[in-house]
Design a protein around this motif. Sequence first.
Motif, PDB file in Angstrom:
ATOM      1  N   GLU A 102      -9.166  -4.745   8.210  1.00 42.41           N
ATOM      2  CA  GLU A 102      -7.784  -4.479   7.782  1.00 42.41           C
ATOM      3  C   GLU A 102      -7.096  -5.744   7.266  1.00 42.41           C
ATOM      4  O   GLU A 102      -6.369  -5.704   6.275  1.00 42.41           O
ATOM      5  CB  GLU A 102      -6.976  -3.853   8.914  1.00 42.41           C
ATOM      6  CG  GLU A 102      -7.487  -2.495   9.354  1.00 42.41           C
ATOM      7  CD  GLU A 102      -7.526  -1.458   8.244  1.00 42.41           C
ATOM      8  OE1 GLU A 102      -6.695  -1.515   7.312  1.00 42.41           O
ATOM      9  OE2 GLU A 102      -8.400  -0.579   8.299  1.00 42.41           O
ATOM     10  N   LEU A 131      -8.352  -6.430   3.795  1.00 45.16           N
ATOM     11  CA  LEU A 131      -7.777  -5.481   2.833  1.00 45.16           C
ATOM     12  C   LEU A 131      -6.374  -5.906   2.450  1.00 45.16           C
ATOM     13  O   LEU A 131      -5.982  -5.793   1.278  1.00 45.16           O
ATOM     14  CB  LEU A 131      -7.746  -4.061   3.411  1.00 45.16           C
ATOM     15  CG  LEU A 131      -9.086  -3.373   3.642  1.00 45.16           C
ATOM     16  CD1 LEU A 131      -8.853  -1.950   4.130  1.00 45.16           C
ATOM     17  CD2 LEU A 131      -9.959  -3.386   2.404  1.00 45.16           C
ATOM     18  N   ASP A 132      -5.611  -6.389   3.412  1.00 42.81           N
ATOM     19  CA  ASP A 132      -4.235  -6.842   3.127  1.00 42.81           C
ATOM     20  C   ASP A 132      -4.220  -8.037   2.187  1.00 42.81           C
ATOM     21  O   ASP A 132      -3.280  -8.217   1.431  1.00 42.81           O
ATOM     22  CB  ASP A 132      -3.508  -7.205   4.426  1.00 42.81           C
ATOM     23  CG  ASP A 132      -3.091  -5.985   5.228  1.00 42.81           C
ATOM     24  OD1 ASP A 132      -3.106  -4.862   4.671  1.00 42.81           O
ATOM     25  OD2 ASP A 132      -2.767  -6.151   6.417  1.00 42.81           O
ATOM     26  N   SER A 161      -4.372   1.135   1.703  1.00 49.09           N
ATOM     27  CA  SER A 161      -4.015  -0.221   1.284  1.00 49.09           C
ATOM     28  C   SER A 161      -3.663  -0.263  -0.197  1.00 49.09           C
ATOM     29  O   SER A 161      -2.746  -0.980  -0.607  1.00 49.09           O
ATOM     30  CB  SER A 161      -5.172  -1.186   1.566  1.00 49.09           C
ATOM     31  OG  SER A 161      -5.364  -1.337   2.943  1.00 49.09           O
ATOM     32  N   HIS A 184      -0.089  -1.575  -2.020  1.00 52.09           N
ATOM     33  CA  HIS A 184      -0.426  -2.918  -2.461  1.00 52.09           C
ATOM     34  C   HIS A 184       0.734  -3.533  -3.246  1.00 52.09           C
ATOM     35  O   HIS A 184       1.371  -2.863  -4.054  1.00 52.09           O
ATOM     36  CB  HIS A 184      -1.692  -2.897  -3.344  1.00 52.09           C
ATOM     37  CG  HIS A 184      -2.317  -4.231  -3.477  1.00 52.09           C
ATOM     38  ND1 HIS A 184      -1.854  -5.166  -4.383  1.00 52.09           N
ATOM     39  CD2 HIS A 184      -3.350  -4.798  -2.827  1.00 52.09           C
ATOM     40  CE1 HIS A 184      -2.586  -6.250  -4.269  1.00 52.09           C
ATOM     41  NE2 HIS A 184      -3.494  -6.056  -3.338  1.00 52.09           N
TER      42      HIS A 184
END
Length: 164
Positions: free
Chosen positions: A95, A98-99, A154, A158
Amino acid sequence: MQERDVGGYLIRVRRTRMWTQGELAQEAGVSPTTVSGIESGKISRPHFGTLRKLARVLEVNPQDFFEQEPAEGVGRSPAALSLRWARSTRDLEFERELDRASLQGLKRLIRILEEERGRLQGLYGEFPPGSEERLRVKGELRHIAARSESVSTSMLFHPERREG
């Protein structure tokens, strides 16, 4: 940091593909004895041509057999988002990456995950109902589907989407 264990790495990648040693050997055009020897360490210095054949069918870079292992969480970047990374990374690290990833990187990863989902669905249908293999493939499908949904979420939020 130590040099990568070639046999251990081969086992991990082969199992990720859910192949037996025999299946890998057949796909790569090498003998099952060679695959077994590399994985067991009996062949400690395999010929680079053999590793190149194995790498081709496993869809990894031949140099991956020799590179040093990064420490946990070190040396990985959002640019390195891959199927292997998505399968092996722990949830929290997954995670976080992904951020930090670009929207383009997320789009590429979702495409890779969807391709893998399709491959696993086809594989699932090849095994008899109730078999251990079928259950294992179903577990992999759940894992890939969860990763795919996380990437989709995500992408929705974004920063590049909000700015554009």
